[in-house]
Structures are given as structure tokens and as C-alpha cells.
Scaffold this motif. Structure first.
Motif, PDB file in Angstrom:
ATOM      1  N   HIS A 132       1.096  -1.498   0.111  1.00 38.13           N
ATOM      2  CA  HIS A 132      -0.215  -0.112  -0.190  1.00 38.13           C
ATOM      3  C   HIS A 132       0.760   1.910  -0.048  1.00 38.13           C
ATOM      4  O   HIS A 132       0.276   2.399   1.094  1.00 38.13           O
ATOM      5  CB  HIS A 132      -0.851  -0.114   1.088  1.00 38.13           C
ATOM      6  CG  HIS A 132      -2.136  -0.852   1.094  1.00 38.13           C
ATOM      7  ND1 HIS A 132      -2.315  -1.454   1.949  1.00 38.13           N
ATOM      8  CD2 HIS A 132      -2.109  -1.730   0.458  1.00 38.13           C
ATOM      9  CE1 HIS A 132      -3.415  -1.778   2.267  1.00 38.13           C
ATOM     10  NE2 HIS A 132      -3.255  -2.681   0.525  1.00 38.13           N
ATOM     11  N   ARG A 140      -0.313   4.432  -1.449  1.00 37.13           N
ATOM     12  CA  ARG A 140      -2.001   4.788  -0.554  1.00 37.13           C
ATOM     13  C   ARG A 140      -1.229   5.226   0.603  1.00 37.13           C
ATOM     14  O   ARG A 140      -2.403   6.390   0.772  1.00 37.13           O
ATOM     15  CB  ARG A 140      -2.597   3.688  -1.110  1.00 37.13           C
ATOM     16  CG  ARG A 140      -2.923   3.495  -2.413  1.00 37.13           C
ATOM     17  CD  ARG A 140      -3.203   2.212  -1.748  1.00 37.13           C
ATOM     18  NE  ARG A 140      -5.450   1.609  -1.800  1.00 37.13           N
ATOM     19  CZ  ARG A 140      -5.480   0.706  -1.327  1.00 37.13           C
ATOM     20  NH1 ARG A 140      -5.243  -0.562  -0.978  1.00 37.13           N
ATOM     21  NH2 ARG A 140      -6.818   0.292  -0.188  1.00 37.13           N
ATOM     22  N   LEU A 186      -6.781   9.103  -2.076  1.00 42.62           N
ATOM     23  CA  LEU A 186      -6.466   8.893  -2.983  1.00 42.62           C
ATOM     24  C   LEU A 186      -7.793   8.540  -3.239  1.00 42.62           C
ATOM     25  O   LEU A 186      -8.933   7.981  -2.308  1.00 42.62           O
ATOM     26  CB  LEU A 186      -5.859   7.179  -3.578  1.00 42.62           C
ATOM     27  CG  LEU A 186      -4.596   7.178  -4.376  1.00 42.62           C
ATOM     28  CD1 LEU A 186      -3.059   7.921  -3.220  1.00 42.62           C
ATOM     29  CD2 LEU A 186      -4.590   6.150  -4.663  1.00 42.62           C
ATOM     30  N   ASP A 234     -10.670   5.316  -2.353  1.00 40.13           N
ATOM     31  CA  ASP A 234      -9.454   4.458  -1.307  1.00 40.13           C
ATOM     32  C   ASP A 234     -10.739   4.087  -0.314  1.00 40.13           C
ATOM     33  O   ASP A 234     -10.571   4.524   0.529  1.00 40.13           O
ATOM     34  CB  ASP A 234      -8.269   5.153  -0.742  1.00 40.13           C
ATOM     35  CG  ASP A 234      -7.388   3.647  -0.558  1.00 40.13           C
ATOM     36  OD1 ASP A 234      -7.897   3.023   0.355  1.00 40.13           O
ATOM     37  OD2 ASP A 234      -6.360   4.170  -0.375  1.00 40.13           O
ATOM     38  N   GLN A 250      -9.400   2.171  -5.293  1.00 39.99           N
ATOM     39  CA  GLN A 250      -8.578   3.539  -5.303  1.00 39.99           C
ATOM     40  C   GLN A 250      -8.699   4.090  -6.296  1.00 39.99           C
ATOM     41  O   GLN A 250      -7.909   3.224  -7.768  1.00 39.99           O
ATOM     42  CB  GLN A 250      -7.768   3.092  -4.742  1.00 39.99           C
ATOM     43  CG  GLN A 250      -6.567   2.243  -4.849  1.00 39.99           C
ATOM     44  CD  GLN A 250      -6.715   0.728  -4.296  1.00 39.99           C
ATOM     45  OE1 GLN A 250      -7.837   0.654  -3.327  1.00 39.99           O
ATOM     46  NE2 GLN A 250      -6.344  -0.863  -4.762  1.00 39.99           N
TER      47      GLN A 250
END
Length: 350
Positions: free
Chosen positions: A265, A268, A278, A281, A308
Motif C-alpha cells: 500500500h 496509498r 486517493l 480508496d 483507489q
């Protein structure tokens, strides 16, 4: 440099300079289809005094040193017909013999799942992964994954750890992945990832207006309370993301991010840490953030975007066999492209 690409018409901006992780046997694999290796090598005095595992790795460079050491211990790789320890010092006149069958390394089943293949040869497979496809079987996802599809497309991938995968992208992230088709390629690609020479460029849409590009160098580890999440925390693994601003909209920004490392991740988590999560998400944002004054078209688009906004658009690597520099590019997924077009029509701010 070889370039295999199908570019999005709006993605012509300058990028960064070249150079991100079952229960039944596969029905398509049988003992008759497994690869049997039988090799011999007569050594000479140029190898005198070297460790035998180092010599074997030099002679048979298609296999990793660790794999060869294991074969020595298992009796598949013999020196003058005898089992020796990897630290054995070469006398310069030994005969090396290797007899081994590459056995199945995965219990996942082959499944006839369509793949969007960007490039393929005898050594590598480059895939444009679709939104919603899990990369590897796991709890809750025993089938329908990219690994299941690879096993059907190329059954001998069952002989490789993780069916040849050397990196992964999240289920709801679309875009490019490279898969090795043999041990040599898997080892070489893994080494490129370890030394950070693989070029991975992502397009993403974030909430808020990012002023300028930069580098995020913040460690990432598992969230201490919510085990589904990762977080920027002291003591985490090094994580570095470079990024450029590509388009600004009212309340949103399109960014291109280059991964230097490949933590779970990573993009993110890093942009959430900066305060620019994002769009869509489900883990790090949750509920939809609807900007004030959004048109009905934008409201509908944001409500429909349930993952996302992240796409692995470019992948650069050195071919493990030929040494050729290769660059691959794929266009945005349809939902990502629709989101960008809706934002452009809404109220461009550049």
C-alpha cells in the motif's frame, strides 16, 4: 531500448528518468511435464581455492546460488559423485554433476482466465492486470487470481515460487506486472527489484490540490490497531516515493508517482500521510468526499468509483536474458480515464 506501449492520449508529459508484493494440486501439471535437468561440468585450475557453491553459481548462472546450495545438501548436485558442503574448497579438477527435477512449487489450480498480455517471450511475461483481480491466492481468495490464470497460460510456471511472480499490485489497482517464466529470469528480476533498478510509474488521483512534486521518504509498517491498514510509523521499513504533479483540478490533483521501494500500500499510505488520500480508496478514505458545488455528473462519477484511483502505467526493466533495456506502457483503465475526463470537464484549475 525496446518500447511496447499503448499510450493514453493525455499522457505525453515528461516523466521521471528511468530508474512496488489453495488446497489442491494443479490439474495441468503432471510428473511427465516437469522439467528434468541433467548437467555436467569439468572444472579446471582457474577455480582453485574457490568455494564450490560459488563455482557452481558461476558455471550455472541460470540458477541462484541459494538454489544450488540447497541442491548440494539434497544430493542433486555432486562433486566427483559425492555430496559435499557448500563451503568445500575447489581443487581445480572436479567434475560437477547436477541431476534434479524441478518440482511443483505451488498448490494453486490452473484456471482459464483471460489475460491482457502486453509482451511475452521465453523468459518473461508482462501483463496488464485488470481492476478487481487478486494477484495471489490467499485467505478468502483461493481461486480467480492472477496466479491461477498464469498457471493455465503457462503450466510450467508451477515449477517456480509464486508461479514466477516477483512483485505484486493491489486487487483494485490496475496496470503492469512482470512475471518470470524460468528460474534464471525470476532470480535476475528479483535482484533488479532489490537493487531498485526496476522503473515503476503510477498514475493516481488524490483529493485536494498538491502544489508541487517531491519525494516522500517515510517508513511504513502494519497499523498497530487496524491490521488491514499500513501506516507511516517509526521502526517501519524504508519506503521512498518520488512524485510529480501532472494536472490540477478544483479539489483534486492528478499525480505520477515513481516507486523506489515497494511496500504494501506504499503510494496509498504515503499520500494519505501527506493529507492527500486517493480518490475512492476504501481502506484509507472510506466514505466518499463530495466537494461543495460538484455537478451531478461529477457526483455520479465519484459515487461509481469504488476503488483507489491508482494505475501502474509504466514498467521499465533489463531483460534477464538479453540485457536489453525494456519499457512498457499501458493506457489507463476505463473507469480511471472516465474520472479524469469528468474532472477536466468539471472545472480545470490549470
Amino acid at each position: 531500448m525496446t518500447s511496447a506501449q499503448s499510450s493514453n492520449s493525455h499522457s505525453s508529459e515528461h516523466d521521471f528518468n528511468l530508474f512496488e508484493d489453495s488446497e489442491h494440486a494443479d490439474n495441468h501439471i503432471s510428473s511427465s511435464s516437469a522439467t528434468q535437468i541433467s548437467l555436467q561440468q569439468q572444472l579446471d585450475l582457474s577455480y582453485l581455492g574457490q568455494r564450490i557453491d560459488q563455482v557452481a553459481a558461476s558455471v550455472w548462472s541460470e540458477f541462484s546460488r541459494e538454489k544450488l546450495k540447497q541442491w548440494m545438501k539434497d544430493g542433486h548436485l555432486l562433486v566427483n559423485g559425492n555430496i559435499v558442503k557448500p563451503k568445500y574448497k575447489c581443487e581445480g579438477d572436479e567434475l560437477l554433476t547436477l541431476n534434479v527435477q524441478l518440482v511443483t512449487q505451488t498448490t494453486a489450480q490452473a484456471e482459464d482466465i483471460p489475460l491482457d498480455i502486453v509482451y511475452e517471450d521465453d523468459d518473461i511475461l508482462v501483463i496488464n492486470k485488470s481492476v478487481g483481480m487478486v494477484v495471489h491466492p490467499g485467505a478468502g481468495n483461493p481461486n480467480g487470481t492472477l496466479v491461477n490464470a498464469i498457471l493455465h497460460h503457462y503450466p510450467k510456471s508451477a515449477e517456480l515460487t509464486r508461479a514466477g511472480l516477483v512483485h505484486r499490485i493491489d486487487k483494485d489497482t490496475s496496470g503492469l506486472l512482470v512475471v518470470a517464466k524460468n528460474l534464471e529470469s525470476q532470480f535476475a528480476l528479483s535482484q533488479q527489484l532489490a537493487d531498485k533498478s526496476v522503473y515503476r510509474l503510477y498514475d493516481l488521483i488524490v483529493y485536494g490540490q498538491v502544489i508541487a512534486g517531491g519525494t516522500i521518504d517515510e517508513p511504513i509498517k502494519r497499523h498497530p490497531v487496524d491490521r488491514i491498514k499500513m501506516a507511516v510509523l517509526p521502526g517501519g521499513r524504508d519506503a521512498v516515493t518520488h512524485y510529480n504533479v501532472k494536472e490540477r483540478f478544483q479539489n483534486f490533483t492528478r499525480i505520477q508517482a515513481q516507486l523506489e521501494t515497494g511496500r504494501t500500500h506504499q503510494i496509498r499510505v504515503h499520500f494519505t500521510y501527506l493529507g492527500f488520500p486517493l480518490v475512492g480508496d476504501p481502506v484509507y478514505v472510506g466514505r466518499i468526499r463530495m466537494p461543495a458545488g460538484a455537478s451531478p455528473a461529477l457526483q455520479e462519477c465519484l459515487r461509481a468509483f469504488k476503488r483507489q484511483a491508482l494505475h501502474a502505467s509504466k514498467l521499465g526493466l533489463v531483460h534477464p536474458k538479453t540485457g536489453e533495456q525494456m519499457l512498457f506502457e499501458v493506457p489507463w483503465a476505463e473507469d480511471f480515464n472516465q474520472l479524469v475526463e469528468t474532472l477536466r470537464r468539471e472545472n480545470p484549475n490549470d
